[in-house]
Design an enzyme around this catalytic site. Structure first.
Site, PDB file in Angstrom:
ATOM      1  N   ASP A   9      -6.199   1.381  -2.991  1.00 33.20           N
ATOM      2  CA  ASP A   9      -5.332   1.088  -1.852  1.00 33.20           C
ATOM      3  C   ASP A   9      -6.184   1.281  -0.604  1.00 33.20           C
ATOM      4  O   ASP A   9      -6.742   2.361  -0.395  1.00 33.20           O
ATOM      5  CB  ASP A   9      -4.144   2.055  -1.802  1.00 33.20           C
ATOM      6  CG  ASP A   9      -3.130   1.806  -2.925  1.00 33.20           C
ATOM      7  OD1 ASP A   9      -3.307   0.838  -3.681  1.00 33.20           O
ATOM      8  OD2 ASP A   9      -2.176   2.595  -3.038  1.00 33.20           O
ATOM      9  N   ASP A  22       7.053  -3.629  -6.290  1.00 34.48           N
ATOM     10  CA  ASP A  22       7.162  -2.240  -5.828  1.00 34.48           C
ATOM     11  C   ASP A  22       8.608  -1.771  -5.999  1.00 34.48           C
ATOM     12  O   ASP A  22       9.364  -1.685  -5.019  1.00 34.48           O
ATOM     13  CB  ASP A  22       6.759  -2.148  -4.342  1.00 34.48           C
ATOM     14  CG  ASP A  22       5.310  -2.528  -4.117  1.00 34.48           C
ATOM     15  OD1 ASP A  22       4.446  -2.056  -4.864  1.00 34.48           O
ATOM     16  OD2 ASP A  22       5.040  -3.319  -3.191  1.00 34.48           O
TER      17      ASP A  22
END
Ligand code: 1PR
Length: 531
Positions: A232, A387
């Site tokens: 990330d 998500d």
């Protein structure tokens, strides 16, 4: 000097980097005459069948390519380039191929298989070849939905076959023509060895007398489960681009963005440690203008110089208008990433909006990011990043969404839950569940699901099998299990308890709690097929 046929349909940077890594110089085909004159020509296969052939035609490359193939000058084709040797493909009906080989390339038919085949599989050699000198059955990287069948290929052309529920042609060779369905430039050290053998064999006639690895000893090849390292990435408060990691998507620790390292360096480390794939997620992509987000492009460019496994980039793949009023389609944005070295792009927020629209109208417009990118680059290049977050209910009738009965009841003893999709890095929940999103995106042309889980992210408590099985049962494309890995045993568990094709982790790798080699050892010892 190697000449590369870059027709602008995808990531050829990796081929270029692999050739350079092997000590050769590379130049691009500039005009049709270069195809005929090149000493050695590599025809990389990226994009869908139709976009490859249409671009070759547009640039006047088809005739010289056929002429070269009929002469005695070497040509190496990769992936779709192998398929392009045939008369056509089911992928793009009506688009004529090079017609060097008779017949059509068709989609995998076995219904129990996830299609595309994405990942690492072996090859069986059908004739001695110097190209496989030093090859010891290592797995190589494949990514395709269409394949040539054995019936379709003349024996004298057959170089290798591979089993993916059925035996298909993974390599052809006759005289000056060689083509692989796998990507040697994405197959780690084993792939570089094959590519190096090819470049040497076509450079030095004497090498071709070396007999390669024993052919004819047929063994069943097996697809490996993949282990993916995820980075990330975002800018911290000082403006430095860092790899960060959240707990349930919160990446700040005492107000500061956690800094776990530099993206290019970490990616290289994971490649060297045996990661099968690397994923970069630009986690603030929903805020920034991606075309101006040069650091991420540079991260990809620099990473692909030394990392020879597939690279996925996500975050900010959507259409937008910049401050000068210039409009970019999501295809423009994705193209920029592919040119910079990405093999797949991953779409998060925009996939939710697209799925909502699709569910409302039931119509494919051809205009969504998924459809546009899939049409040009092929379904295998389009990953959907999901998500989701659990929403508990007492009974299925309490919601319109797809529920499961859970073994982990909610805070008030609720026995059912559904998985709510979120956008903007988990900040906003939508009226859309993970099954609806995954199934809609598959219908629109996505090739893979990256299935995160906000409840599990950063907890080290193991993957959410219930979520993975729930989504996996709704799609036929591969699913990457993500979020919650805390030990090597968790990887073993996820492959035993679900049919996920790959498992992804971030925190445990960044914090050096569990090396990738330990994960691979645990999987091997448990009988899970790995690279
Ligand atoms: O919406 O298309 O711009 O894409 C944004 C992308 O950034 C999405 O793929 C979304 O998942 C990701 N993202 C946005 N915010 C965050 C955040 O953490 N605040 N990260 C975020 C998502 C989740 C995983 C993580 C696993 C494994 N990261 O990819 O790597 O949960 O972690 P673990 O092994 O440590 O448990 P768009």
């Amino acid at each position: 000097m190697i000449t590369l046929l870059d027709y602008g349909a995808g990531n050829v940077r990796s081929v270029r980097n692999a050739i350079r890594k092997l000590g050769y110089s590379v130049q691009d085909v500039q005009n049709p005459a270069d195809i005929l004159n090149a000493e050695r020509l590599i025809f990389p296969g990226v994009g869908s069948y139709g976009s490859v052939m249409n671009r070759l035609r547009r640039d006047g490359f088809v005739e010289p390519l056929i002429e070269r193939i009929h002469s005695d000058k070497p040509v190496l084709g990769i992936c779709v380039a192998l398929q392009a040797l045939f008369e056509g493909s089911e992928e793009s009906p009506g688009v004529a191929g090079l017609s060097i080989l008779k017949g059509q390339v068709r989609r995998f038919t076995e219904s129990s298989l996830s299609v595309p085949q994405i990942g690492w599989n072996g090859v069986n050699l059908h004739k001695p070849s110097p190209l496989f000198s030093g090859y010891n059955g290592e797995k190589l990287y494949f990514v395709h939905s269409y394949r040539a069948t054995l019936e379709e290929v003349d024996k004298e052309w057959l170089l290798t076959t591979t089993n993916y529920g059925e035996e298909f042609v993974s390599g052809v060779q006759k005289g000056n023509i060689t083509a692989f369905q796998f990507h040697p430039e994405k197959s780690g050290a084993a792939g570089l060895n094959i590519l190096g053998n090819y470049l040497q064999a076509t450079n030095d006639e004497s090498v071709t007398v070396i007999t390669g690895r024993e052919s004819g000893t047929h063994r069943e090849t097996r697809m490996a489960k993949r282990v993916i390292a995820c980075l990330d990435v975002r800018s911290n408060d000082n403006g430095d681009l860092v790899v960060t990691k959240g707990d349930q998507y919160d990446v700040r620790d005492r107000g500061e963005v956690r800094n776990l390292g530099k993206p290019v360096e970490l990616a290289r480390r994971y490649y060297e440690e045996g990661a099968d794939e690397i994923t970069f997620l630009n986690i603030t992509g929903f805020r920034d203008f991606p075309m101006e987000d040069q650091p991420m492009l540079e991260v990809l460019q620099r990473t692909s110089e030394n990392v020879f496994v597939p690279l996925t980039i996500g975050g900010g793949i959507r259409e937008f208008t910049d401050s000068n009023g210039r409009e970019y389609t999501s295809l423009d944005v994705a193209s920029e990433y592919f040119r910079s070295g990405a093999d797949k792009i991953s779409i998060g927020s925009d996939a939710c909006y697209t799925a909502e629209e699709y569910m409302k109208t039931g119509k494919k417009t051809g205009k969504s990011s998924i459809e546009q990118i899939s049409f040009v680059y092929g379904a295998q290049a389009v990953v959907i990043s999901v998500d989701p977050r659990r929403v508990y209910v007492n009974k299925p009738e309490d919601t319109d969404h797809n529920t499961i009965k859970t073994a982990f009841p909610g805070p008030d003893g609720e026995e059912y839950c559904w998985y709510q999709c979120t956008v903007k890095g988990g900040r906003e929940g939508r009226d859309l569940d993970a099954v609806q999103l995954a199934a809609s995106c598959e219908a629109l042309g996505a090739g893979e699901i990256l299935l995160n889980c906000i409840d599990k992210d950063g907890t080290n408590s193991g993957f959410d099998f219930e979520l993975i099985n729930h989504v996996k049962s709704a799609v036929t494309i591969p699913v990457i299990a993500s979020s919650g890995a805390g030990s090597a045993a968790h990887f073993v568990d996820v492959f035993k308890e679900t049919n996920a094709e790959a498992a992804l982790a971030a925190g445990i790798f960044h914090r050096k709690e569990v090396p990738i080699s330990e994960v691979k050892t645990a999987l091997r010892e448990s009988g899970v097929e790995i690279r």
